[in-house]
Design a protein around this motif. Sequence first.
Motif, mmCIF file in Angstrom:
data_model
loop_
_atom_site.group_PDB
_atom_site.id
_atom_site.type_symbol
_atom_site.label_atom_id
_atom_site.label_comp_id
_atom_site.label_asym_id
_atom_site.label_seq_id
_atom_site.Cartn_x
_atom_site.Cartn_y
_atom_site.Cartn_z
ATOM 1 N N ARG A 161 -13.740 4.666 3.141
ATOM 2 C CA ARG A 161 -12.477 4.053 3.358
ATOM 3 C C ARG A 161 -11.390 5.045 3.514
ATOM 4 O O ARG A 161 -11.428 6.275 2.733
ATOM 5 N N ASP A 163 -7.630 6.272 5.922
ATOM 6 C CA ASP A 163 -6.545 6.203 7.114
ATOM 7 C C ASP A 163 -7.101 6.554 8.242
ATOM 8 O O ASP A 163 -6.811 8.036 8.555
ATOM 9 N N SER A 165 -5.751 6.338 11.220
ATOM 10 C CA SER A 165 -4.575 7.026 12.094
ATOM 11 C C SER A 165 -4.520 8.506 11.845
ATOM 12 O O SER A 165 -3.772 9.074 12.768
ATOM 13 N N ASP A 183 -10.879 0.787 7.479
ATOM 14 C CA ASP A 183 -9.617 1.780 7.993
ATOM 15 C C ASP A 183 -8.535 1.044 7.196
ATOM 16 O O ASP A 183 -7.975 -0.229 7.261
ATOM 17 N N SER A 184 -7.910 1.805 6.212
ATOM 18 C CA SER A 184 -6.945 1.485 5.248
ATOM 19 C C SER A 184 -6.269 2.744 4.911
ATOM 20 O O SER A 184 -6.924 3.694 4.534
ATOM 21 N N LEU A 185 -4.949 2.320 4.493
ATOM 22 C CA LEU A 185 -4.226 3.459 3.879
ATOM 23 C C LEU A 185 -4.533 3.828 2.491
ATOM 24 O O LEU A 185 -4.546 4.796 1.846
ATOM 25 N N SER A 188 -1.379 1.903 -3.266
ATOM 26 C CA SER A 188 -0.008 3.050 -3.518
ATOM 27 C C SER A 188 -0.187 3.408 -4.768
ATOM 28 O O SER A 188 -0.813 2.814 -5.842
ATOM 29 N N ARG A 193 -4.831 8.059 -0.991
ATOM 30 C CA ARG A 193 -3.387 7.852 -0.211
ATOM 31 C C ARG A 193 -2.272 8.739 -0.303
ATOM 32 O O ARG A 193 -1.915 9.417 0.636
ATOM 33 N N SER A 194 -2.126 9.313 -1.695
ATOM 34 C CA SER A 194 -1.244 10.237 -2.108
ATOM 35 C C SER A 194 -1.574 11.563 -1.541
ATOM 36 O O SER A 194 -0.605 12.429 -1.151
ATOM 37 N N THR A 196 -3.646 12.506 1.190
ATOM 38 C CA THR A 196 -3.348 12.345 2.396
ATOM 39 C C THR A 196 -1.753 12.257 3.001
ATOM 40 O O THR A 196 -1.513 12.815 3.850
ATOM 41 N N LYS A 197 -1.008 11.810 1.934
ATOM 42 C CA LYS A 197 0.443 11.965 2.385
ATOM 43 C C LYS A 197 0.867 13.282 2.356
ATOM 44 O O LYS A 197 2.016 13.396 3.033
ATOM 45 N N GLN A 249 -11.285 -3.460 9.717
ATOM 46 C CA GLN A 249 -9.955 -3.713 9.349
ATOM 47 C C GLN A 249 -9.682 -5.154 8.745
ATOM 48 O O GLN A 249 -9.097 -5.271 7.847
#
Length: 373
Positions: A161, A163, A165, A183-185, A188, A193-194, A196-197, A249
């Motif tokens: 899993r 992101d 983009s 494909d997912s963010l 939260s 996710r954190s 990658t951000k 997705q």
Amino acid sequence: MAKKKLERKDPHRWLGKTVAAGEHRTFQVTVSSSYLGADITIPIVVWRGLKPGPSVFLTAAVHGDELNGTGAVHQLLSSPPFALRAGTLISAPVVNLLGFERHSRYLPDRRDLNRMFPGSSRGSLASRMARVIFDEIVGRADFGIDLHTAALHRTNFPNVRADLSVPALASLARAFGTELIVDSLGPSGSLRRSATKVGCPTLILEAGEVWKVEPAAVAYAVRGVTNALIHLGMVEGELERPPYQVTLQDRRWIRARHGGFLRFHVSPGELVDRHQPIATHTRLTGETVSQIKAPRGGIILSMTTLPSVAPGDPICHLAFPQEDLRKVEQAVRRLENDSLHEQTREDLATSLNVSPPATHDGPAKPPTAVAED
């Protein structure tokens, strides 16, 4: 939750000591303290290649009961299938030590560590731990790989899993070599996710179930990490490609409409056609209540391992690939029974009682129904 800019740290410098080129070193990093005031530490193994290159973190057991990742890290460190030519691999076999000691997904403050990143030095126990882990591990890495399993009473066919983009993350996810890429963010507050951000592209592998070290899930993780390091130029070799690869997705949880008992007709990783039976829903005495069918063609991403259900309970997670399912079916038909893909489907199905659907079951008429989200 307080925001704090990530400060980049030297991946070779830990606790005042430097890891030399070509060296392995283990460090005990303090992440919290006990009620008695004693330090709570987690082991971090730093393996530095002979040449400069990227720094990659490899974490497992962020959820303390998800042990397949720990088993994979152990195998990679004890009998590595490669020599690290360049860069640095930072491995944390058990991140959530407090959950691990209690055989629990959660921390003692009942919070999910993987919803607390990047954390805060002034927050809850979970938030403070997340901050330390984020600073000490993510703060030293260019890329990240986080190993997970399904939640309690579920099992996952191995899937990455990420992101997609983020171009560097999309290419890393494809190189990792699982058949299924979601494909997912990410949720939260999750580590991936954190990370990658803040500029550390991170993916996760979801494979198998909690409280186990399953050989097939470990094999997927070891193959994937090796592929990722080859892709990043840290290890020599050729990528080991899966028999097919699809991007997911659109996904749907198929849920029970009634309480009762289930007889499964599919296993994790199986391709299903539209209206194909997934499970038969029965009363406790065995009479059929309904047959649960796939609303459209897809792939079984995840399944419950509990045969008893209440209304609304999840039965399986059905994913719908962007690619042509007919090509996937052709690739699967060409596989040998001893391939990793088929061995994994067989191994994961041992947690389920899978049988062909019956045409008639007992005295009750079997009304059919297409399950909905």
